[in-house]
Structures are given as structure tokens and as C-alpha cells.
Write an enzyme that holds these catalytic residues in place. Structure first.
Site, PDB file in Angstrom:
ATOM      1  N   SER A 134       1.061  42.838  17.348  1.00  0.00           N
ATOM      2  CA  SER A 134       0.548  41.495  17.584  1.00  0.00           C
ATOM      3  C   SER A 134      -0.091  41.499  18.969  1.00  0.00           C
ATOM      4  CB  SER A 134       1.675  40.464  17.466  1.00  0.00           C
ATOM      5  OG  SER A 134       1.204  39.158  17.674  1.00  0.00           O
ATOM      6  N   TYR A 148      -8.184  33.909  16.527  1.00  0.00           N
ATOM      7  CA  TYR A 148      -7.331  35.097  16.718  1.00  0.00           C
ATOM      8  C   TYR A 148      -5.875  34.654  16.851  1.00  0.00           C
ATOM      9  CZ  TYR A 148      -5.937  39.645  18.647  1.00  0.00           C
ATOM     10  OH  TYR A 148      -5.333  40.867  18.866  1.00  0.00           O
ATOM     11  N   LYS A 152      -2.525  35.624  14.625  1.00  0.00           N
ATOM     12  CA  LYS A 152      -1.378  36.297  15.239  1.00  0.00           C
ATOM     13  C   LYS A 152      -0.127  35.421  15.240  1.00  0.00           C
ATOM     14  CE  LYS A 152      -3.207  40.301  16.153  1.00  0.00           C
ATOM     15  NZ  LYS A 152      -2.738  41.505  15.426  1.00  0.00           N
TER      16      LYS A 152
END
Length: 279
Positions: A134, A148, A152
Site C-alpha cells: 500500500s 489513488y 489504497k
């Protein structure tokens, strides 16, 4: 004792570093990537200890086919590393529909599919390890990385659930959270046309910092790869492995702020409890 690793996204960055280090010390690696020829030098050097397959993790059927093929070819696989990723650097308004879908398909759904494909095999062999790569941005946030972060934060929630479900089956799962590191990932970030409305906002500030090279990259990619290998070698199975001075500081600050805000809402939270229900 040698181990066998399955790693996605091995053409560069942490995936390539892990592959190189593991092969150099005598382990076997099933390396997957979209352009298999990128590992021709390692195949020449290490022969049968390196198994290579083309894999685009956004193709669910291909994920299952390649994972099954790797287990069939190598037998036991001790560690599965979900490393393949894609990043789009743009404010929420700037990113295109295609970019949004790709970041979710790669980082979230693709990672989920790898775990789903591997779990039956890991159960059947009596256990194993999963490392989900991650980022500090899996718990902290930065301007221009909204999509993003969506991918994550999503995969971290999924992995927390999986870790609790599979621990009794002898399968350990650790979320690895590297900070900003010069791996080439930043140079490979997809971008979108900048909107002038965001020039004087934090999004514009971060954009300028990346453009002029002032955005800090304080971490050593090789040391991060070494720390991941050392974790597996130790047998420890923490839920998260923060790696980097920025990860430690930013995630600690984010957790502290969320806890403080949570505590501020205690009174209103308890005010909606039904009559007679436990508070």
C-alpha cells in the site's frame, strides 16, 4: 531454507528490487508483469529459479489463470506479494473517467483478485504469507492523489478483513506502507490537464513541488525491499508495516487527528442510542 515468492509488478520499483534480492540469496520467484521481456536479464542469470508470466491485474480471468499456473509449476508458494500499481496525479475534478477506472481496477480490484485467486491454494498447502503493498496514502491523504487514496484506503480495509478471516488458517497478511521513495513511480504517474482554478490551492502547491523537484523523497528503495524480506524471514505477522520517516510521521498525525475528532463527537454519537439499548 529457500522460499518461493509470487510477486506482481516486477518490471521496476519494489517488485524488481524484491525479485533481484530474493534470487541473489537463492530463493525462487514467480514474477509477473505486463512486459515479460523486461526480466530477460534475470532469466538468463538465474534460470529455472525465476518463473515469469505476463499479467495485467485488471484482467480477472488472467489473474486466476496465472496464479494457478504459478502454483502448478512451482508447487508450494510461500509468499504472495501484491505490488502492481497505477497512480493518477490530478485533482478530483481534473482526472478523466478512464483514469479513475484504471486506478480502481488496478490498485483495488486487481489486488483483490490476486488475493482471491491465491487463498484457495494457500489454504490447501496449510498456510503462507500475503504482503499487500500500500502506501502512507493508505491512511493519510495528500492533494492531487484523491483517486489513488480511494484505491489504497479501499484495499487496506479489504486486507484488514481478510487478515482476520484467514489467520486461523495459518495465513498471515501484512499491509506494507512505504513512504515517498525514488523508485520511478512518481515519474510514471499519469496526469491530467491542470485547471487554473486549483493553481492557488494545496493541489497547485503539490503540483509545483513535484515539477520543480522539491517534493521530498526521503526513503531508500533498497532498504524498503530488505525490510519486507526481513519481515517474512522473522515470521512476524503485523497487520501493518510502516516504512519511512514520512509514513511514520504522516500516519501518526492522521490517526491522532481522527481520534481527536472522533472523541469530540462522543456526546452526539451516544445521543441517538435507542431507549434501553446498551450505551
Amino acid at each position: 531454507m529457500t522460499s518461493t515468492w509470487f510477486i506482481t509488478g516486477t518490471s521496476s520499483g519494489f517488485g524488481r528490487l524484491l525479485t533481484e534480492r530474493l534470487l541473489a540469496r537463492g530463493d525462487r520467484v514467480a514474477a509477473t508483469l505486463r512486459l515479460p521481456e523486461a526480466l530477460d536479464d534475470l532469466r538468463e542469470a538465474y534460470g529455472e529459479r525465476l518463473w515469469v508470466a505476463r499479467l495485467d491485474v485488471t484482467d480477472t480471468a488472467e489473474v486466476h489463470r496465472v496464479v494457478d499456473a504459478a502454483f502448478a509449476a512451482l508447487g508450494r508458494i510461500d509468499v504472495v506479494v501484491n505490488n502492481a500499481g497505477y497512480g493518477v496525479f490530478a485533482s478530483v475534478e481534473e482526472a478523466s473517467d478512464e483514469q479513475i477506472r484504471r486506478v480502481i481496477d488496478t490498485n483495488l480490484i486487481g489486488s483483490i483478485d490476486v488475493v482471491r485467486a491465491a487463498l484457495p491454494r494457500l489454504r490447501a498447502q496449510g498456510g503462507g504469507r500475503i504482503l499487500q503493498v500500500s502506501t502512507a496514502g493508505g491512511q493519510a491523504t495528500y492533494p492531487n492523489f484523491g483517486y489513488y487514496h480511494a484505491s489504497k484506503w479501499g484495499i487496506e480495509g479489504f486486507c484488514e478483513t481478510v487478515a482476520r478471516e484467514v489467520a486461523p488458517l495459518g495465513i498471515g497478511l501484512t499491509i506494507v506502507e512505504p513512504g515517498a521513495t525514488p523508485t520511478g513511480f512518481g515519474a510514471g504517474l499519469d496526469t491530467a490537464p491542470a485547471m487554473p482554478e486549483y493553481e492557488a490551492t494545496p493541489a497547485g502547491e503539490v503540483r509545483r513541488a513535484l515539477a520543480d523537484g522539491s517534493f521530498p523523497l526521503p526513503n531508500d528503495p533498497g532498504k524498503i525491499a530488505d525490510a519486507m524480506i526481513a519481515l517474512v524471514d522473522s515470521g512476524a505477522t503485523p497487520l501493518r508495516l510502516p516504512l519511512g520517516s514520512d509514513t511514520y510521521a504522516d500516519v501518526r498525525a492522521a490517526l491522532g487527528a481522527r481520534l481527536a475528532e472522533h472523541e469530540e463527537q462522543r456526546e452526539v454519537a451516544l445521543s441517538v442510542v435507542a431507549e434501553g439499548a446498551p450505551a
